[in-house]
Design a protein around this motif. Structure first.
Motif, mmCIF file in Angstrom:
data_model
loop_
_atom_site.group_PDB
_atom_site.id
_atom_site.type_symbol
_atom_site.label_atom_id
_atom_site.label_comp_id
_atom_site.label_asym_id
_atom_site.label_seq_id
_atom_site.Cartn_x
_atom_site.Cartn_y
_atom_site.Cartn_z
ATOM 1 N N SER A 50 41.868 14.365 32.489
ATOM 2 C CA SER A 50 42.687 13.752 33.544
ATOM 3 C C SER A 50 41.796 13.086 34.589
ATOM 4 O O SER A 50 40.746 13.615 34.964
ATOM 5 C CB SER A 50 43.563 14.806 34.220
ATOM 6 O OG SER A 50 44.494 15.350 33.315
ATOM 7 N N ARG A 51 42.236 11.949 35.065
ATOM 8 C CA ARG A 51 41.429 11.194 36.019
ATOM 9 C C ARG A 51 41.494 11.790 37.418
ATOM 10 O O ARG A 51 42.449 12.492 37.765
ATOM 11 C CB ARG A 51 41.905 9.736 36.044
ATOM 12 C CG ARG A 51 41.813 9.076 34.692
ATOM 13 C CD ARG A 51 42.419 7.696 34.683
ATOM 14 N NE ARG A 51 42.772 7.320 33.315
ATOM 15 C CZ ARG A 51 43.281 6.155 32.969
ATOM 16 N NH1 ARG A 51 43.502 5.232 33.897
ATOM 17 N NH2 ARG A 51 43.582 5.906 31.709
ATOM 18 N N VAL A 52 40.513 11.490 38.214
ATOM 19 C CA VAL A 52 40.512 11.909 39.614
ATOM 20 C C VAL A 52 41.770 11.359 40.280
ATOM 21 O O VAL A 52 42.114 10.183 40.119
ATOM 22 C CB VAL A 52 39.249 11.401 40.339
ATOM 23 C CG1 VAL A 52 39.352 11.694 41.839
ATOM 24 C CG2 VAL A 52 37.998 12.033 39.746
ATOM 25 N N GLY A 53 42.452 12.234 41.005
ATOM 26 C CA GLY A 53 43.681 11.828 41.680
ATOM 27 C C GLY A 53 44.945 12.134 40.919
ATOM 28 O O GLY A 53 46.044 11.952 41.455
ATOM 29 N N THR A 54 44.815 12.620 39.668
ATOM 30 C CA THR A 54 46.000 12.935 38.868
ATOM 31 C C THR A 54 46.813 14.038 39.531
ATOM 32 O O THR A 54 46.307 15.134 39.790
ATOM 33 C CB THR A 54 45.604 13.382 37.446
ATOM 34 O OG1 THR A 54 44.926 12.316 36.787
ATOM 35 C CG2 THR A 54 46.828 13.786 36.641
ATOM 36 N N ARG A 55 48.077 13.752 39.821
ATOM 37 C CA ARG A 55 48.971 14.755 40.398
ATOM 38 C C ARG A 55 49.690 15.494 39.276
ATOM 39 O O ARG A 55 50.227 14.870 38.362
ATOM 40 C CB ARG A 55 49.987 14.102 41.336
ATOM 41 C CG ARG A 55 49.371 13.543 42.616
ATOM 42 C CD ARG A 55 50.436 12.925 43.501
ATOM 43 N NE ARG A 55 49.882 12.462 44.755
ATOM 44 C CZ ARG A 55 49.740 13.205 45.854
ATOM 45 N NH1 ARG A 55 50.145 14.468 45.844
ATOM 46 N NH2 ARG A 55 49.222 12.696 46.954
ATOM 47 N N PRO A 88 48.682 19.538 42.752
ATOM 48 C CA PRO A 88 49.743 18.827 43.487
ATOM 49 C C PRO A 88 49.220 17.791 44.475
ATOM 50 O O PRO A 88 49.936 16.849 44.826
ATOM 51 C CB PRO A 88 50.483 19.958 44.213
ATOM 52 C CG PRO A 88 49.503 21.082 44.287
ATOM 53 C CD PRO A 88 48.691 20.974 43.042
ATOM 54 N N PHE A 89 47.978 17.937 44.930
ATOM 55 C CA PHE A 89 47.404 16.970 45.865
ATOM 56 C C PHE A 89 46.483 15.969 45.163
ATOM 57 O O PHE A 89 45.837 15.157 45.810
ATOM 58 C CB PHE A 89 46.629 17.695 46.977
ATOM 59 C CG PHE A 89 47.474 18.685 47.730
ATOM 60 C CD1 PHE A 89 48.510 18.251 48.548
ATOM 61 C CD2 PHE A 89 47.253 20.041 47.599
ATOM 62 C CE1 PHE A 89 49.298 19.159 49.239
ATOM 63 C CE2 PHE A 89 48.037 20.958 48.278
ATOM 64 C CZ PHE A 89 49.065 20.515 49.103
ATOM 65 N N GLY A 90 46.427 16.062 43.840
ATOM 66 C CA GLY A 90 45.573 15.168 43.070
ATOM 67 C C GLY A 90 44.318 15.877 42.599
ATOM 68 O O GLY A 90 43.672 16.610 43.366
ATOM 69 N N SER A 91 43.959 15.665 41.358
ATOM 70 C CA SER A 91 42.767 16.308 40.799
ATOM 71 C C SER A 91 41.497 15.777 41.467
ATOM 72 O O SER A 91 41.368 14.579 41.728
ATOM 73 C CB SER A 91 42.693 16.036 39.292
ATOM 74 O OG SER A 91 41.453 16.476 38.772
ATOM 75 N N VAL A 92 40.567 16.687 41.730
ATOM 76 C CA VAL A 92 39.263 16.285 42.270
ATOM 77 C C VAL A 92 38.172 16.436 41.216
ATOM 78 O O VAL A 92 37.003 16.169 41.488
ATOM 79 C CB VAL A 92 38.892 17.110 43.532
ATOM 80 C CG1 VAL A 92 39.888 16.851 44.650
ATOM 81 C CG2 VAL A 92 38.836 18.609 43.206
ATOM 82 N N ASP A 93 38.568 16.847 40.008
ATOM 83 C CA ASP A 93 37.600 16.999 38.916
ATOM 84 C C ASP A 93 37.190 15.640 38.366
ATOM 85 O O ASP A 93 38.021 14.748 38.208
ATOM 86 C CB ASP A 93 38.215 17.802 37.770
ATOM 87 C CG ASP A 93 38.132 19.291 37.995
ATOM 88 O OD1 ASP A 93 37.639 19.703 39.057
ATOM 89 O OD2 ASP A 93 38.582 20.042 37.106
ATOM 90 N N ARG A 94 35.924 15.496 38.028
ATOM 91 C CA ARG A 94 35.489 14.334 37.264
ATOM 92 C C ARG A 94 35.890 14.574 35.811
ATOM 93 O O ARG A 94 35.554 15.606 35.232
ATOM 94 C CB ARG A 94 33.981 14.139 37.371
ATOM 95 C CG ARG A 94 33.497 13.730 38.754
ATOM 96 C CD ARG A 94 31.993 13.545 38.765
ATOM 97 N NE ARG A 94 31.555 12.548 37.790
ATOM 98 C CZ ARG A 94 30.292 12.402 37.406
ATOM 99 N NH1 ARG A 94 29.351 13.203 37.888
ATOM 100 N NH2 ARG A 94 29.965 11.463 36.531
ATOM 101 N N PRO A 95 36.581 13.637 35.181
ATOM 102 C CA PRO A 95 37.078 13.879 33.819
ATOM 103 C C PRO A 95 35.979 13.870 32.772
ATOM 104 O O PRO A 95 34.959 13.196 32.920
ATOM 105 C CB PRO A 95 38.044 12.713 33.600
ATOM 106 C CG PRO A 95 37.533 11.631 34.493
ATOM 107 C CD PRO A 95 37.004 12.332 35.710
ATOM 108 N N ALA A 96 36.223 14.622 31.711
ATOM 109 C CA ALA A 96 35.340 14.595 30.549
ATOM 110 C C ALA A 96 35.606 13.323 29.754
ATOM 111 O O ALA A 96 36.735 12.832 29.702
ATOM 112 C CB ALA A 96 35.586 15.816 29.664
#
Length: 343
Positions: A141-146, A151-159
């Motif tokens: 999932s991309r950064v910012g994915t809700r 719920p506030f958006g993903s902060v993970d860097r995607p694989a």
């Protein structure tokens, strides 16, 4: 040993009587049909074919293929597939997995299967979300994915699945799109490769991540945003109006304009699918600024894991007769009383 005579079949021969159950509009339907259309062109037999899956929406796949199949446990499809291939190296083994199944709990197993180079086809359905468990964010999932878990958006860097595969030592890496007409061509190339073939398939989840790939899959955008690679052919896209060149100063790929079809004057590079360095660059091109590299990205065969195991076992058993009773009798042995002892 398998009879090498091509087996004649029809797509219908590869369909089961099971009701196909995915969400209406799911990209999995298109992938299933592409595989069922491709199998007859491979000339293989259903009874020599095995589909192995883990857990996830895509993992229902074995129920719908008229072959042998194993619906296993989360992330462990590579381990089960390895056992199947070692038990019978003549079997044609396909692994069906998703971005969550293969890259989270199954990341370790996927990595080792690729580095060992087991002869099988790995189809990773990437929809950048956990669909079966109701839409949580996944490793891709991309950064910012809700999602319910972000719920506030993903902060993970995607694989990056293909970068992961190359980094794990994969000898065949390709990409396709669930509904694209070229997907069967990608599948045939993966099957022709002797060794572990890794295919990332961009698959739309219509419920939890609909149209996430639209910027490069929509018809209006496809030509300008898709780079379909072909070995020995220049890396052209957008109807031949653009291409990729290698900037020798920065050792990076760069998009260039092509005038009057003269790709050589624009220094557009020719795809060499054995070039691992360029393959890394192609799979790591950022969305938006570059087209998405599709088709066979890297293909450089190497000896397979199961062939090495078979060879090793054959050498170890040279000049030895199979005698189970002698083997059991070696080392420490003891007799069990025939009659029970008195109390």
């Amino acid at each position: 040993m398998n009879d090498m005579t091509p087996f004649v079949s029809k797509p219908k021969d590869w369909e089961t009587d099971q009701e196909v159950r995915w969400c209406p509009g799911c990209g999995d339907y298109a992938v299933l049909k592409a595989v069922q259309r491709t199998m007859p062109e491979l000339g293989v037999k259903p009874e020599n074919t095995v589909f192995v899956s883990g857990i996830g929406c895509s993992s229902r796949f074995p129920y719908y293929m008229e072959t042998y199949g194993f619906h296993t446990i989360h992330g462990r499809a590579p381990a089960v597939a390895t056992g199947i291939k070692l038990a019978n190296p003549d079997l044609d083994v396909w692994i069906i997995t998703g971005d969550g199944d293969a890259l989270s709990i199954g990341g370790n197993h996927t990595m080792h299967l690729l580095r060992r180079n087991l002869d099988c086809q790995i189809l990773l359905f990437n929809n950048e979300i956990y669909g079966l468990t109701k839409g949580q964010y996944s490793p891709t999932s991309r950064v910012g994915t809700r999602s319910p878990s972000t719920p506030f958006g993903s902060v993970d860097r995607p694989a990056n699945p293909c970068a992961f595969a190359l980094g794990s030592g994969a000898r065949f890496v390709a990409r396709g799109i669930d509904v694209h007409k070229n997907l069967p061509t990608v599948l045939k190339a993966a099957h022709a490769h002797k060794g572990a073939s890794f295919v990332e398939i961009f698959q739309n989840c219509i419920v939890y991540n609909d149209e996430v790939f639209a910027p490069f899959t929509e018809k209006a955008q496809a030509g300008a945003k898709q780079l379909w690679l072909e070995n020995g052919k220049p890396m052209l896209f957008d109807g031949g109006a653009k291409g990729l060149t290698l900037d020798v100063n920065t050792l990076t790929l760069k998009v260039v304009d092509v005038t009057d079809g003269d790709w050589q004057a624009a220094a557009v590079i020719v795809h060499d699918e054995t070039n691992r360095g360029i393959a890394h660059m192609l799979v790591e091109m950022p969305f938006g600024a570059y087209p998405v590299a599709l088709g066979t990205i890297y293909n450089s065969p190497a000896p397979t894991f199961e062939s090495a195991v078979v060879e090793q076992n054959a050498k170890a058993s040279e000049g030895k007769a199979a005698d189970l009773q002698t083997l059991i009798g070696k080392g420490q042995t003891w007799m069990v009383d025939k009659e029970p002892r008195a109390e």
